[in-house]
Each structure stands twice: as structure tokens, then as C-alpha cells.
Design a protein around this motif. Structure first.
Motif, PDB file in Angstrom:
ATOM      1  N   VAL A  12      57.371 -15.268 -23.665  1.00  0.00           N
ATOM      2  CA  VAL A  12      57.773 -14.478 -22.497  1.00  0.00           C
ATOM      3  C   VAL A  12      57.777 -13.007 -22.880  1.00  0.00           C
ATOM      4  N   ASN A  13      57.413 -12.178 -21.938  1.00  0.00           N
ATOM      5  CA  ASN A  13      57.330 -10.738 -22.181  1.00  0.00           C
ATOM      6  C   ASN A  13      58.026  -9.989 -21.057  1.00  0.00           C
ATOM      7  N   PHE A  14      58.971  -9.131 -21.439  1.00  0.00           N
ATOM      8  CA  PHE A  14      59.713  -8.351 -20.448  1.00  0.00           C
ATOM      9  C   PHE A  14      59.986  -6.957 -20.987  1.00  0.00           C
ATOM     10  N   ALA A  15      60.240  -6.045 -20.067  1.00  0.00           N
ATOM     11  CA  ALA A  15      60.825  -4.750 -20.405  1.00  0.00           C
ATOM     12  C   ALA A  15      62.172  -4.678 -19.700  1.00  0.00           C
ATOM     13  N   SER A  16      63.203  -4.349 -20.465  1.00  0.00           N
ATOM     14  CA  SER A  16      64.565  -4.377 -19.940  1.00  0.00           C
ATOM     15  C   SER A  16      65.230  -3.014 -20.111  1.00  0.00           C
ATOM     16  N   SER A  17      66.171  -2.732 -19.212  1.00  0.00           N
ATOM     17  CA  SER A  17      67.006  -1.546 -19.394  1.00  0.00           C
ATOM     18  C   SER A  17      68.062  -1.842 -20.465  1.00  0.00           C
ATOM     19  N   LEU A  18      68.801  -0.809 -20.865  1.00  0.00           N
ATOM     20  CA  LEU A  18      69.867  -1.020 -21.852  1.00  0.00           C
ATOM     21  C   LEU A  18      70.922  -1.988 -21.333  1.00  0.00           C
ATOM     22  N   ASP A  19      71.119  -2.013 -20.026  1.00  0.00           N
ATOM     23  CA  ASP A  19      72.114  -2.926 -19.462  1.00  0.00           C
ATOM     24  C   ASP A  19      71.491  -4.246 -19.017  1.00  0.00           C
ATOM     25  N   GLY A  20      70.313  -4.554 -19.539  1.00  0.00           N
ATOM     26  CA  GLY A  20      69.767  -5.902 -19.385  1.00  0.00           C
ATOM     27  C   GLY A  20      69.087  -6.198 -18.069  1.00  0.00           C
ATOM     28  N   LYS A  21      68.797  -5.174 -17.278  1.00  0.00           N
ATOM     29  CA  LYS A  21      68.141  -5.414 -15.985  1.00  0.00           C
ATOM     30  C   LYS A  21      66.626  -5.270 -16.136  1.00  0.00           C
ATOM     31  N   ILE A  22      65.879  -6.027 -15.325  1.00  0.00           N
ATOM     32  CA  ILE A  22      64.415  -5.920 -15.388  1.00  0.00           C
ATOM     33  C   ILE A  22      63.843  -5.221 -14.156  1.00  0.00           C
ATOM     34  N   ASN A  23      64.684  -4.865 -13.226  1.00  0.00           N
ATOM     35  CA  ASN A  23      64.253  -4.139 -12.019  1.00  0.00           C
ATOM     36  C   ASN A  23      65.524  -3.596 -11.366  1.00  0.00           C
ATOM     37  N   PRO A  24      65.418  -2.503 -10.617  1.00  0.00           N
ATOM     38  CA  PRO A  24      66.608  -2.043  -9.891  1.00  0.00           C
ATOM     39  C   PRO A  24      67.141  -3.110  -8.949  1.00  0.00           C
ATOM     40  N   ALA A  25      68.397  -2.976  -8.605  1.00  0.00           N
ATOM     41  CA  ALA A  25      69.019  -3.917  -7.664  1.00  0.00           C
ATOM     42  C   ALA A  25      68.301  -3.850  -6.312  1.00  0.00           C
ATOM     43  N   PRO A  26      68.328  -4.954  -5.558  1.00  0.00           N
ATOM     44  CA  PRO A  26      67.689  -4.951  -4.236  1.00  0.00           C
ATOM     45  C   PRO A  26      68.154  -3.753  -3.404  1.00  0.00           C
ATOM     46  N   GLY A  27      67.184  -3.070  -2.801  1.00  0.00           N
ATOM     47  CA  GLY A  27      67.505  -1.911  -1.972  1.00  0.00           C
ATOM     48  C   GLY A  27      67.613  -0.612  -2.735  1.00  0.00           C
ATOM     49  N   HIS A  28      67.495  -0.663  -4.054  1.00  0.00           N
ATOM     50  CA  HIS A  28      67.635   0.544  -4.865  1.00  0.00           C
ATOM     51  C   HIS A  28      66.329   0.934  -5.552  1.00  0.00           C
ATOM     52  N   ARG A  29      65.242   0.367  -5.105  1.00  0.00           N
ATOM     53  CA  ARG A  29      63.950   0.707  -5.711  1.00  0.00           C
ATOM     54  C   ARG A  29      63.122   1.455  -4.685  1.00  0.00           C
ATOM     55  N   ALA A  30      62.609   2.625  -5.076  1.00  0.00           N
ATOM     56  CA  ALA A  30      61.765   3.404  -4.166  1.00  0.00           C
ATOM     57  C   ALA A  30      60.341   3.354  -4.688  1.00  0.00           C
ATOM     58  N   GLY A  31      59.495   2.500  -4.088  1.00  0.00           N
ATOM     59  CA  GLY A  31      58.093   2.411  -4.497  1.00  0.00           C
ATOM     60  C   GLY A  31      57.928   1.744  -5.854  1.00  0.00           C
ATOM     61  N   ARG A  32      56.894   2.175  -6.553  1.00  0.00           N
ATOM     62  CA  ARG A  32      56.556   1.555  -7.827  1.00  0.00           C
ATOM     63  C   ARG A  32      57.605   1.909  -8.872  1.00  0.00           C
ATOM     64  N   PHE A  33      57.954   0.938  -9.710  1.00  0.00           N
ATOM     65  CA  PHE A  33      58.963   1.190 -10.745  1.00  0.00           C
ATOM     66  C   PHE A  33      58.418   0.771 -12.103  1.00  0.00           C
ATOM     67  N   MET A  34      58.468   1.681 -13.050  1.00  0.00           N
ATOM     68  CA  MET A  34      58.064   1.378 -14.425  1.00  0.00           C
ATOM     69  C   MET A  34      59.304   1.469 -15.310  1.00  0.00           C
ATOM     70  N   MET A  35      59.641   0.378 -15.991  1.00  0.00           N
ATOM     71  CA  MET A  35      60.837   0.391 -16.838  1.00  0.00           C
ATOM     72  C   MET A  35      60.640   1.314 -18.025  1.00  0.00           C
ATOM     73  N   SER A  36      59.462   1.221 -18.644  1.00  0.00           N
ATOM     74  CA  SER A  36      59.199   2.011 -19.849  1.00  0.00           C
ATOM     75  C   SER A  36      58.565   3.346 -19.477  1.00  0.00           C
ATOM     76  N   ARG A  37      58.925   4.368 -20.240  1.00  0.00           N
ATOM     77  CA  ARG A  37      58.292   5.669 -20.025  1.00  0.00           C
ATOM     78  C   ARG A  37      57.047   5.811 -20.901  1.00  0.00           C
ATOM     79  N   HIS A  38      56.829   4.850 -21.773  1.00  0.00           N
ATOM     80  CA  HIS A  38      55.726   4.955 -22.732  1.00  0.00           C
ATOM     81  C   HIS A  38      54.526   4.117 -22.308  1.00  0.00           C
TER      82      HIS A  38
END
Ligand SMILES: NC(=O)c1ccc[n+]([C@@H]2O[C@H](COP(=O)([O-])OP(=O)(O)OC[C@H]3O[C@@H](n4cnc5c(N)ncnc54)[C@H](OP(=O)(O)O)[C@@H]3O)[C@@H](O)[C@H]2O)c1
Length: 235
Positions: A12-38
Motif C-alpha cells: 500500500v502506498n499513501f501520503a499522510s499529514s503529520l496528524d495522519g490524514k490522507i485528504n482534508p475533511a469533507p467540505g474543506h478541500r478546494a479543488g485539487r489537493f497534493m499532500m506532498s510539496r515535493h
């Protein structure tokens, strides 16, 4: 003649935030979201795809991100030139809602054969919509059992299956004790949100059913970490 394996090796392959999330909470994502800046996270993701015989995602991942599940472009060109296979691209869904034939996973220019694994509940219009773009595989009456899915892909000659999420599908693979390796990028961001998806959602596991990870490698690039764990499961 040797019997095919009961299930493939599952990564399995994922990118996670420091607080363990893999995507913003429902309703808190505006358009495309990239977890990593690299770019490195993307490079590693497509390189890993190149090691897999098949790549598996859940329908919510497809609907949210429309990934192409493609291997690196130079490798794709080399494989096509040499007549070699590209990884199967598999999405699992109950009824195919919100899955459009224009999605990148179905574009033959971008990758290997596309497969929609679905239940008997998928209506005729969804089957007709997707039939020209993907192989349709019916497994299960109301839900696709992971054991059946893994046996089916093994029967198709898949030795290594890469799951790219999301957390609902991944939780079912864990519940089936069918995860062997985790590739996890940790990005230094805090997304918050009790309803934000994580790498493994679902209902959770019994204390004696929790696997142990062995850290196979850790690499750092800037503020991001690239972790690779191998799992062992309790007897
Ligand atoms: N950061 C990362 O590395 C990363 C990676 C991947 C995904 N994500 C994020 O994860 C989120 C999606 O994850 P998620 O947990 O919501 O959903 P998910 O696991 O991607 O997909 C769940 C859906 O897959 C189908 N499905 C799963 N198991 C099934 C089964 N046994 N039988 C039949 N259908 C099955 C169902 O689709 P139907 O509803 O069509 O029946 C179900 O609603 C998105 O926000 C995405 O951006 C992040």
C-alpha cells in the motif's frame, strides 16, 4: 503444474499529514489537493507502480482524484516498444455510481488494461456506460469480498498488487490480513478533522489482530519522510 498463489503480495502506498490524514475533511478541500510539496513523492509513487502487476483503488479515490495509475512515461514507452505488459488498473465499486468513462484510469494511452470490479447490484446503465472502456468483473452480491478479489487477481497472474487507497478499501485489506508492505510519505502539515480520511478507516481491529511493522527504510527529503515498513501478522 504449480497452483497460482491464493493472493498476491500486497503493497500500500499513501501520503499522510503529520496528524495522519490522507485528504482534508469533507467540505474543506478546494479543488485539487497534493499532500506532498515535493516532486519526489510523485516520482516514488509512479516508480512503485512500475513494480506492480496491478494497481487497485476504491471508487471514492477515483471520484475524488481521477488518478491515471500510470507508470513513468519513459518506462511505459519502453514497455510498449518491447511488447511488455503494464500493470492492470483496477477500481472496485458496488454499483459504479459517479464513475465516468472519461476518467483517466480508462484511457488506454495512459496505462494498462482497466478493470472495474463490481457487485451484482451494478445497474445495466452503468455496465453499458463502462463496458467499452473497461473489463467488467462481477464479484459478490452486495459487496466485493477481499478474499474473492485477491483470489481473482492472483488468478490473472498478479504477483504484486499495489493498493493506492483510499482508507475504506485499505481497511478491508487489513481486515483480511492481506497487507505485506506499507510505503508512507509523511508531509509536515496538519489537516485536522475527525471525518478526514486516514490510511486505514473502517471499524478498527481486535487487539490480537493488529499487525507489527518492521521499518525497512526511512529517507528524508527536506521536511518530508519516506517510510517503508514490512508487516508481520499475529498467528
Ligand atoms: N493521500 C493519499 O495518499 C491518498 C491516497 C488515496 C486516496 N486518498 C483520499 O482518500 C479518499 C478516498 O478514500 P475513502 O476511504 O473515502 O474511499 P475509498 O477506499 O477510495 O473507496 C471506497 C469506495 O470503494 C468502493 N468499495 C470499497 N470496498 C468495496 C467492496 N468491498 N465492495 C464494493 N465496493 C467497494 C465503494 O464504492 P461505491 O461507493 O462506488 O460503491 C466505496 O464507497 C479521497 O479523499 C482521496 O483523496 C488519499
Amino acid at each position: 503444474m504449480t497452483e497460482p498463489a491464493a493472493r498476491p503480495r500486497v503493497l500500500v502506498n499513501f501520503a499522510s499529514s503529520l496528524d495522519g490524514k490522507i485528504n482534508p475533511a469533507p467540505g474543506h478541500r478546494a479543488g485539487r489537493f497534493m499532500m506532498s510539496r515535493h516532486r519526489e513523492d510523485f516520482r516514488r509513487m509512479v516508480a512503485l507502480r512500475g513494480r506492480a502487476d496491478a494497481i487497485l483503488i476504491g471508487a471514492a479515490n477515483l471520484r475524488a482524484d481521477d488518478p491515471d495509475l500510470a507508470i513513468p512515461a519513459d518506462e511505459r514507452a519502453a514497455r510498449r516498444g518491447g511488447g511488455q505488459r503494464e500493470p492492470l488498473r483496477i477500481v472496485v465499486t458496488s454499483v459504479g455510481a459517479g464513475i465516468a468513462p472519461e476518467m483517466k484510469i480508462f484511457d488506454p494511452a495512459r496505462g494498462g488494461p482497466a478493470i472495474v470490479v463490481h457487485t451484482a447490484r451494478m445497474p445495466p446503465e452503468a455496465r453499458a456506460r463502462l463496458a467499452g472502456r473497461a473489463e467488467l468483473v462481477e464479484l459478490g452480491a452486495t459487496t466485493v469480498a477481499m478474499g474473492d478479489l485477491l483470489a481473482w487477481v492472483a488468478g490473472r497472474g498478479v504477483g504484486i498488487l499495489l493498493c493506492e487507497g483510499g482508507g475504506d478499501l485499505c481497511a478491508q485489506l487489513f481486515a483480511a490480513r492481506a497487507v505485506d508492505e506499507i510505503y508512507l510519505t509523511i508531509a509536515p502539515r496538519i489537516l485536522g478533522g475527525a471525518r478526514a480520511p486516514t490510511m486505514v478507516d473502517g471499524a478498527g481491529f481486535e487487539p490480537d489482530q493488529i499487525p507489527d511493522g518492521r521499518l525497512a527504510s526511512v529517507e528524508q527529503l527536506g521536511d518530508e519522510l519516506f517510510l517503508h515498513y514490512e508487516l508481520t501478522w499475529p498467528a
